[in-house]
Scaffold this motif. Sequence first.
Motif, short mmCIF file in Angstrom:
data_model
loop_
_atom_site.label_atom_id
_atom_site.label_comp_id
_atom_site.label_asym_id
_atom_site.label_seq_id
_atom_site.Cartn_x
_atom_site.Cartn_y
_atom_site.Cartn_z
N TYR A 1 10.58 5.51 29.07
CA TYR A 1 10.84 6.80 28.32
C TYR A 1 10.43 8.11 29.20
O TYR A 1 11.33 8.89 29.25
CB TYR A 1 9.49 6.94 27.22
N TYR A 2 9.75 7.79 30.13
CA TYR A 2 9.62 8.94 31.51
C TYR A 2 10.96 9.17 31.99
O TYR A 2 11.08 10.20 32.82
CB TYR A 2 8.34 8.79 32.04
N GLY B 1 13.62 8.88 31.13
CA GLY B 1 14.65 9.27 30.28
C GLY B 1 15.79 8.12 29.82
O GLY B 1 16.91 8.28 29.17
N LEU B 2 15.16 7.18 29.82
CA LEU B 2 15.92 5.85 29.22
C LEU B 2 15.46 5.31 28.21
O LEU B 2 14.75 4.21 27.64
CB LEU B 2 15.86 4.64 30.27
N TYR B 3 15.85 6.23 26.94
CA TYR B 3 15.25 6.07 25.72
C TYR B 3 15.52 4.96 24.87
O TYR B 3 14.66 4.27 24.20
CB TYR B 3 15.52 7.44 24.77
N TYR C 1 9.80 7.16 38.49
CA TYR C 1 9.82 6.41 37.02
C TYR C 1 11.05 5.33 36.89
O TYR C 1 10.76 4.19 36.13
CB TYR C 1 10.24 7.41 35.96
N LYS C 2 12.14 5.69 37.50
CA LYS C 2 13.16 4.31 37.07
C LYS C 2 12.86 3.22 38.07
O LYS C 2 13.12 2.18 37.47
CB LYS C 2 14.52 5.05 37.71
N SER D 1 13.56 2.13 26.38
CA SER D 1 12.09 2.37 26.07
C SER D 1 12.00 1.66 24.53
O SER D 1 10.95 1.15 24.53
CB SER D 1 11.77 3.67 26.14
#
Length: 249
Positions: free
Chosen positions: A212-213, A215-217, A176-177, A220
């Motif tokens: 978002y997936y 974890g970078l809210y 995801y990153k 996102s």
Amino acid sequence: MIVNLRKELEDSLIVSYFTNTEDLSKEVAVVISNHLNKNKSIVQGIPHQEYIRLAKDLGVTENAVKNFFKIIEQKEVPREDWDFTLRQIAERHKELLSRLDQFNITVDEEIQELRLKAEEAINNGDYDAADKHLDEALDRQMVCINNAEKQLTNCKLSAAEMKVDKGDLELIRINYKEATKLFKEAVELVPDGDEHELKKAEYLQKWGDAAYYAGLYDESKTALEQCLAIRERLLPKDDTSVATTLNNL
């Protein structure tokens, strides 16, 4: 005295361009004026030999010197300023020639030919012809720029699409990153302009979802808010993509 001065002038054919007639007596000024009018080897008050000397002194062609004097006459430069003005024009003239001579960027052959013609015209002091050649070269160059800009736009759009393709691959791999990074880069590649805004919104949606997936809210939220702003501005309120973005925020 007047007769001797006139004889000296006629024998030598030298009337210095920096002679200030205002400082001379009226009689001497008349002698010089008559001499200039009668002697066919003198142009614009300057003997031919003086043009040659000035050309050598200023480091330019004889024709260039003649055109320098035309400019001075047209602009009504005071005679006491001739020396300074001539040297100033000559320096600008040589600077322009040097710049044209050093131009080595690969361009259209016709543009290069026009620049060479302009350089030749400038060297001869024919600034009107040089201006015409440069205008023609510039017109052709602007066409070249417009075509290049269109090509650059297409290249950017293509590169952005490939970034998204790679991002989708990373989503499949659950990276995801890495996907977030690729979608962000895709957004940055999209050219400015309303015609590309919806494509940018599509990529912003992907960026926001991947972030978002990952974890970078905060990232996102920023991406999705930008996406929503574009879609609300360009799409009907009941468009499904607007609802999708709202749901993901």
